[in-house]
Write a protein that holds these residues in place. Structure first.
Motif, mmCIF file in Angstrom:
data_model
loop_
_atom_site.group_PDB
_atom_site.id
_atom_site.type_symbol
_atom_site.label_atom_id
_atom_site.label_comp_id
_atom_site.label_asym_id
_atom_site.label_seq_id
_atom_site.Cartn_x
_atom_site.Cartn_y
_atom_site.Cartn_z
ATOM 1 N N SER A 280 -4.686 -6.623 6.368
ATOM 2 C CA SER A 280 -5.852 -7.283 6.984
ATOM 3 C C SER A 280 -6.908 -6.273 7.442
ATOM 4 N N GLN A 281 -8.175 -6.619 7.197
ATOM 5 C CA GLN A 281 -9.274 -5.724 7.598
ATOM 6 C C GLN A 281 -9.273 -5.536 9.112
ATOM 7 N N LYS A 282 -8.956 -6.631 9.827
ATOM 8 C CA LYS A 282 -8.958 -6.539 11.300
ATOM 9 C C LYS A 282 -7.920 -5.501 11.758
ATOM 10 N N LEU A 283 -6.752 -5.579 11.131
ATOM 11 C CA LEU A 283 -5.694 -4.635 11.514
ATOM 12 C C LEU A 283 -6.096 -3.200 11.136
ATOM 13 N N ASN A 284 -6.660 -3.027 9.939
ATOM 14 C CA ASN A 284 -7.107 -1.688 9.537
ATOM 15 C C ASN A 284 -8.130 -1.144 10.545
ATOM 16 N N ASP A 285 -9.048 -2.031 10.986
ATOM 17 C CA ASP A 285 -10.072 -1.600 11.951
ATOM 18 C C ASP A 285 -9.440 -1.211 13.285
ATOM 19 N N LEU A 286 -8.422 -1.977 13.686
ATOM 20 C CA LEU A 286 -7.772 -1.675 14.975
ATOM 21 C C LEU A 286 -7.060 -0.317 14.919
ATOM 22 N N VAL A 287 -6.478 0.010 13.752
ATOM 23 C CA VAL A 287 -5.826 1.322 13.617
ATOM 24 C C VAL A 287 -6.899 2.425 13.629
ATOM 25 N N THR A 288 -8.012 2.168 12.940
ATOM 26 C CA THR A 288 -9.110 3.148 12.931
ATOM 27 C C THR A 288 -9.636 3.359 14.357
ATOM 28 N N ASN A 289 -9.813 2.228 15.083
ATOM 29 C CA ASN A 289 -10.260 2.348 16.490
ATOM 30 C C ASN A 289 -9.288 3.208 17.283
ATOM 31 N N ALA A 290 -7.996 2.987 17.042
ATOM 32 C CA ALA A 290 -6.989 3.749 17.798
ATOM 33 C C ALA A 290 -7.167 5.245 17.530
ATOM 34 N N MET A 291 -7.426 5.602 16.276
ATOM 35 C CA MET A 291 -7.646 7.021 15.957
ATOM 36 C C MET A 291 -8.896 7.533 16.658
ATOM 37 N N LYS B 24 6.698 -5.441 6.138
ATOM 38 C CA LYS B 24 6.927 -6.770 5.555
ATOM 39 C C LYS B 24 6.034 -7.809 6.223
ATOM 40 N N THR B 25 5.866 -7.685 7.540
ATOM 41 C CA THR B 25 5.157 -8.715 8.296
ATOM 42 C C THR B 25 3.646 -8.643 8.090
ATOM 43 N N PHE B 26 3.120 -7.414 8.009
ATOM 44 C CA PHE B 26 1.658 -7.279 7.971
ATOM 45 C C PHE B 26 1.135 -6.733 6.645
ATOM 46 N N HIS B 27 1.914 -6.877 5.575
ATOM 47 C CA HIS B 27 1.453 -6.548 4.216
ATOM 48 C C HIS B 27 1.040 -5.090 4.053
ATOM 49 N N ASN B 28 1.733 -4.180 4.709
ATOM 50 C CA ASN B 28 1.389 -2.769 4.530
ATOM 51 C C ASN B 28 2.665 -1.917 4.519
ATOM 52 N N THR B 29 3.447 -2.107 3.470
ATOM 53 C CA THR B 29 4.750 -1.428 3.390
ATOM 54 C C THR B 29 4.583 0.100 3.432
ATOM 55 N N GLN C 31 0.791 2.304 15.541
ATOM 56 C CA GLN C 31 1.484 1.547 16.595
ATOM 57 C C GLN C 31 0.494 0.858 17.522
ATOM 58 N N LYS C 32 -0.528 1.615 17.917
ATOM 59 C CA LYS C 32 -1.527 1.043 18.840
ATOM 60 C C LYS C 32 -2.288 -0.098 18.139
ATOM 61 N N GLY C 33 -2.654 0.123 16.870
ATOM 62 C CA GLY C 33 -3.380 -0.910 16.126
ATOM 63 C C GLY C 33 -2.544 -2.175 15.989
ATOM 64 N N ILE C 34 -1.263 -2.020 15.674
ATOM 65 C CA ILE C 34 -0.387 -3.189 15.512
ATOM 66 C C ILE C 34 -0.214 -3.902 16.860
ATOM 67 N N ALA C 35 -0.100 -3.117 17.937
ATOM 68 C CA ALA C 35 0.050 -3.733 19.276
ATOM 69 C C ALA C 35 -1.153 -4.623 19.567
#
Ligand SMILES: Cc1ncc(COP(=O)(O)O)c(C=O)c1O
Length: 380
Positions: free
Chosen positions: A40-51, A231-236, A269-273
């Motif tokens: 998901s783009q939202k999840l990718n953005d949240l991980v980028t924000n975390a960085m 498995k849950t968030f489509h990013n194995t 981890q932070k992005g997934i949280a």
């Protein structure tokens, strides 16, 4: 130099073999279990924000606390089960690392480990490298149901660990409440630990309820639950997972974890949280995959393959016995080379490579891929 392998029987996994063959022959790859659509783009953005917000140094050994709180919240919400975020949940580098670490923390030479076959392929090498002895119990196609008398007869005072997996890779079957109660009964008043591999807990169909080990009080006290965000968030490829267990078990787990991994990729981890704050991100998964399963099955309904609809996971097992009596490894290779579609032969997961003439297909694919794949399967 003479090297004495600790794993003399381990070669390249079937996933690597089939994916390489799929690439070589330009085949549609439904063999390995990974999505061909984006995370998901939202999840990718949240991980980028975390960085960008400084989550770039070591995470705490047990995992980012916000993520552990989000995991604890999920167990409350779905199962009314409490895991203490500081003492009973550890974030790992995928479920694979959790599984390896659990086995390393508890298995001593000659300890017996019961494994139901067909089984996901990372369990056995971990037992073997720690000197444990595998006690296989073969499940029979097409239902893969458990013969509990057979299980009772295999449990001895040497049994240290029982590994279970529902929803089940590779068969796509699930364990019922009755199965879990049987396991609970057989392990009661023993020192047996249970490893409940629940990586597909959010991919379960037809309104069935996932029977997590945490729903059964006595079982929960002796169980590790392993899970996978891949498995849950489509990013194995991110390789983030976790495990939960009562404190006494988890403190032994962490003794090993802190020296073989220490801590896991922090920005993910932070992005997934942050992403998990919306429970729909995981609750919506059943419907998402049920639509894909139904599409795939309706498209191949006219084919010569026989099947029982997958009950969970993103895998569908197809029986090809009406097409040929070739063995499943040969048939899988032929499908890839001649028909340009790759699948996994189930015999590689079975005791003594039992061949039930079935192949496993992954339907975590965009609709276009599923349509193309079923056009091929219908012609065979
Ligand atoms: C049953 C099962 N357990 C564990 C794993 C490993 O999960 P991860 O990719 O998070 O290490 C997989 C991956 O395919 C699996 O199917």
């Amino acid at each position: 130099m003479k090297i004495k392998s600790k794993l003399p029987h381990v070669g390249t996994t079937i996933f690597t073999v089939m994916s390489a063959l799929a690439n070589e022959y330009n085949a549609i790859n439904l063999s390995q279990g990974f999505p061909n659509y984006p995370s998901s783009q939202k999840l990718n953005d949240l991980v980028t924000n975390a960085m960008n917000n400084g989550y770039n140094q070591y995470a705490p050994m047990a995992g980012n606390l916000e993520l552990r709180l989000a995991i604890a919240h999920k167990y409350k919400l779905l199962y009314k089960s409490t895991y203490h975020p500081e003492k009973e949940i550890t974030v790992t580098a995928g479920a694979t690392q959790a599984i390896f670490t659990i086995i390393s923390a508890f298995i001593r030479p000659n300890d017996e480990v019961i494994i139901f076959k067909p089984a996901y392929d990372c369990y056995e090498p971990a037992v073997e490298i720690n000197g444990g002895k595998i006690i296989p119990i073969q499940l029979s196609a097409p239902n893969y149901s458990v013969n509990w008398d057979a299980v009772a007869s295999k449990i001895s005072n040497k049994t240290k660990l029982i590994i279970i997996n529902s929803p089940h890779n590779p068969s796509g079957t699930i364990w019922s409440k009755e199965d879990m109660l049987q396991l609970q009964k057989l392990t009661q008043n023993t020192d047996i630990i249970v490893l409940s591999d629940e990586v597909y807990e959010h991919i379960i169909f037809d309104e069935a309820q996932h029977q997590s080990a945490c729903l059964f009080d006595d079982l929960k006290q002796r169980s590790f639950i392993t899970a996978s965000f891949g498995k849950t968030f489509h990013n194995t490829g991110w390789k983030i997972g976790y495990c939960c267990a009562p404190e006494s078990l988890m403190s032994e787990f962490r003794k090993v974890h802190q020296f073989n991994v220490f801590s896991v990729n922090h920005p993910s981890q932070k992005g997934i949280a942050d992403y998990m704050q919306d429970s729909e991100t995981y609750l919506g998964l059943n419907a998402f995959f049920q639509r894909k399963r139904d599409l795939f099955l309706s498209l191949i309904s006219e084919s010569r393959f026989k099947f029982q609809p997958s009950q969970g996971t993103y895998f569908q097992v197809l029986d090809y016995s009406e097409i040929t009596d070739a063995d499943d490894v040969d048939f899988a290779k032929r499908l890839t080379k001649e028909f340009k579609i790759a699948a996994i032969p189930l015999s590689v997961f079975n005791d003594n490579n039992k061949d039930d003439k079935v192949l496993r297909f992954c339907f975590a694919k965009i609709d276009e891929t599923l349509v193309k794949a079923s056009e091929i399967l219908t012609k065979i």
